[in-house]
Enzyme design. Structure first.
Site, PDB file in Angstrom:
ATOM      1  N   ASN A 174      45.552  18.058  47.836  1.00 16.77           N
ATOM      2  CA  ASN A 174      45.298  16.844  48.061  1.00 16.77           C
ATOM      3  C   ASN A 174      44.386  16.205  47.341  1.00 16.77           C
ATOM      4  O   ASN A 174      43.614  15.536  47.893  1.00 16.77           O
ATOM      5  CB  ASN A 174      45.196  16.850  49.723  1.00 16.77           C
ATOM      6  CG  ASN A 174      43.962  17.527  50.193  1.00 16.77           C
ATOM      7  OD1 ASN A 174      43.438  18.468  49.583  1.00 16.77           O
ATOM      8  ND2 ASN A 174      43.172  17.218  51.116  1.00 16.77           N
ATOM      9  N   ASP A 217      46.926  23.996  49.299  1.00 22.12           N
ATOM     10  CA  ASP A 217      45.590  24.128  49.285  1.00 22.12           C
ATOM     11  C   ASP A 217      45.053  22.528  49.708  1.00 22.12           C
ATOM     12  O   ASP A 217      44.655  21.562  48.749  1.00 22.12           O
ATOM     13  CB  ASP A 217      44.937  24.360  47.888  1.00 22.12           C
ATOM     14  CG  ASP A 217      43.633  24.457  48.126  1.00 22.12           C
ATOM     15  OD1 ASP A 217      42.826  24.224  49.089  1.00 22.12           O
ATOM     16  OD2 ASP A 217      42.750  25.265  46.878  1.00 22.12           O
ATOM     17  N   PHE A 218      45.311  22.029  51.108  1.00 22.77           N
ATOM     18  CA  PHE A 218      44.749  20.905  51.420  1.00 22.77           C
ATOM     19  C   PHE A 218      43.199  21.004  52.201  1.00 22.77           C
ATOM     20  O   PHE A 218      43.097  21.777  53.110  1.00 22.77           O
ATOM     21  CB  PHE A 218      45.957  20.268  52.396  1.00 22.77           C
ATOM     22  CG  PHE A 218      47.035  19.755  51.958  1.00 22.77           C
ATOM     23  CD1 PHE A 218      46.992  19.790  50.623  1.00 22.77           C
ATOM     24  CD2 PHE A 218      47.701  18.844  52.633  1.00 22.77           C
ATOM     25  CE1 PHE A 218      48.262  19.174  49.982  1.00 22.77           C
ATOM     26  CE2 PHE A 218      48.860  18.225  51.911  1.00 22.77           C
ATOM     27  CZ  PHE A 218      49.180  18.315  50.787  1.00 22.77           C
ATOM     28  N   GLU A 219      42.281  20.470  51.457  1.00 22.51           N
ATOM     29  CA  GLU A 219      40.900  20.621  52.000  1.00 22.51           C
ATOM     30  C   GLU A 219      40.242  19.254  52.436  1.00 22.51           C
ATOM     31  O   GLU A 219      40.831  18.238  51.940  1.00 22.51           O
ATOM     32  CB  GLU A 219      39.997  21.482  50.937  1.00 22.51           C
ATOM     33  CG  GLU A 219      40.460  22.692  50.445  1.00 22.51           C
ATOM     34  CD  GLU A 219      39.728  23.260  49.474  1.00 22.51           C
ATOM     35  OE1 GLU A 219      38.553  23.091  49.646  1.00 22.51           O
ATOM     36  OE2 GLU A 219      40.303  24.185  48.502  1.00 22.51           O
ATOM     37  N   SER A 220      39.368  19.435  53.034  1.00 24.90           N
ATOM     38  CA  SER A 220      38.759  18.050  53.575  1.00 24.90           C
ATOM     39  C   SER A 220      39.661  17.314  54.469  1.00 24.90           C
ATOM     40  O   SER A 220      39.322  15.865  54.539  1.00 24.90           O
ATOM     41  CB  SER A 220      37.995  17.240  52.598  1.00 24.90           C
ATOM     42  OG  SER A 220      36.842  18.211  51.827  1.00 24.90           O
TER      43      SER A 220
END
Length: 430
Positions: A174, A217-220
């Protein structure tokens, strides 16, 4: 038999080869050395010793040695006429019975920084292909209209993986304008039409390039999107063709109620039920913008893995392992320029250049040193060596973890790959 040796004053490749029954050429190759360069006091080397003899090193214990060589503790003690509580002495010779290696999976991430990809990075990828189950190409960036922004030369990288019987991973992030975006993620998670288009594009791209693992890999991600993210993953899972797997990246957590935007959205228990495996980023305790310390100290890493095991089967867990270290300028102050990323090979070269010994923190299980540069500025360097990765391999065995995930290709660390296959059998699925 491979063992780790710590260089002392006066040691050379030739003297170590003679002492341990190896050859200079073997030591040079296994450790990525330049034969013309001197060794550094405190440097850790892997040495192929004669027969099944092991020579005790600083910090050793019977338990640690039994883990390293996959031999039951009681068997190791018995064959050497020792008790389980025997005190070992540096230089003491032990006989190591043949152990049994466990099969694990391994991942390495590739993140090109140039277009086209540098040939040196391509060659580094080919070189480690035999040690990998998956090659993770970072990254395909999600877009607000449900399409994907592809990285450069995807077909080339996917072909390199498949030629080595390695599964190429479709890594979707993202990332928007260079940063992980909560707002972008919300658009995809909350709009059913865009989400369905997004999943369709992902599956078409995966089929096009033969990428049989779909990895998010979806972060924050916004905490209020936690359940929406879980539903999204379930939606993807139901649409996966036969023979495909689903995986995710998780931030390192130690409890279910851990607060903070980086932690709240990643639901270990739910994702452990939905996906086939997870990659936990068990590194960056020491990070570029923080004070100097070990990047992946063994204690905090163990704490994260123990929590993860309470939420999902251990065989689904891929422990993150950094291939990088950092060089900090001192004194550290908030707002300083970020620390410089450095490979293990480059770290040892720095210690050699400035003629300083390498120290080892047995609590963190990490090497480090300090030096003054040409301008009189003091630096502190923390990195990885054969001792520190061996401690992680032992932790994987102790906790029954399913595999290991490396960030990232292009940071030379030849000792790691030799030790990986000495400790484990790498599963190939390609």
């Amino acid at each position: 038999m491979i063992q780790i040796v710590t260089v002392r004053s006066g040691d050379s490749v030739y003297s170590l080869a003679s002492k341990y029954g190896s050859t200079p050429d073997e030591i040079v190759k296994d450790n990525g050395l330049n034969p013309a360069e001197t060794l550094v006091v405190g440097q850790a080397l892997i040495v192929n010793t004669k027969g099944n003899n092991y020579y005790v090193q600083p910090g050793d214990s019977l338990y640690r040695i039994s883990q390293t060589y996959n031999v039951p503790l009681a068997s190791l003690a018995k064959v050497n006429n020792l008790s389980l509580k025997s005190i070992l002495h540096v230089g003491q010779q032990l006989y190591i019975p043949k152990g049994t290696k466990r099969a694990v999976e391994s991942i390495a991430y590739l993140q090109p920084s140039t277009i086209p990809i540098k040939e040196s990075l391509v060659n580094a990828t080919r070189a480690i292909n035999p040690f990998l189950t998956y090659l993770a190409y970072f990254s395909f960036e999600a877009k607000r209209d449900g399409t994907l922004k592809e990285p450069t030369e995807t077909a080339k990288i996917a072909n390199i993986a498949t030629q080595g019987n390695t599964i190429p991973m479709l890594v979707i992030t993202n990332i928007e304008n260079g940063n992980f975006s909560a707002d972008l993620t919300s658009v995809i998670l909350r709009d059913a039409t865009i989400q369905n288009k997004f999943i369709t594009n992902i599956l078409q791209t995966a089929e096009k390039y033969g990428m049989r693992d779909i990895h998010f890999d979806f972060e924050s991600v916004a905490p209020e999107d936690r359940e929406a993210y879980n539903r999204f993953l379930r939606n993807v899972k139901t649409r996966l063709p036969s023979g495909y797997t689903l995986s995710t990246t998780l931030v390192p957590k130690t409890s279910s109620n851990q607060k903070g935007k980086f932690f709240e959205t990643h639901d270990y228990k739910a994702q452990g039920q939905i996906v086939d495996f997870v990659v936990i980023m068990t590194y960056d305790w020491g990070w570029q913008g923080g004070p100097p310390m070990a990047i992946s100290p063994i204690g905090p890493v163990k704490e994260v893995l123990q929590y993860a095991k309470s939420q999902m089967p251990p065989q689904k867990i891929m422990m993150g392992q950094n291939l990088y270290g950092f060089d900090w300028k001192l004194p550290f102050k908030e707002g300083n320029p970020p620390a410089k990323a450095i490979s293990s090979v480059a770290a040892v070269a720095l210690a050699r250049k400035y003629n300083v010994p390498i120290r080892y923190d047995f609590t963190a299980q990490a090497p480090h040193f300090n030096y003054f540069d040409e301008n009189g500025v003091q630096h502190e360097v923390w990195f990885e060596d054969s001792r520190s990765v061996q401690s992680k391999f032992n932790l994987m065995k102790e906790q029954g973890i399913g595999g290991i995930s490396y960030w990232k290709i292009g940071l030379p660390f030849p000792q790691n790959w030799r030790l990986l296959v000495e400790n484990f059998t790498i599963t190939k699925k390609g």
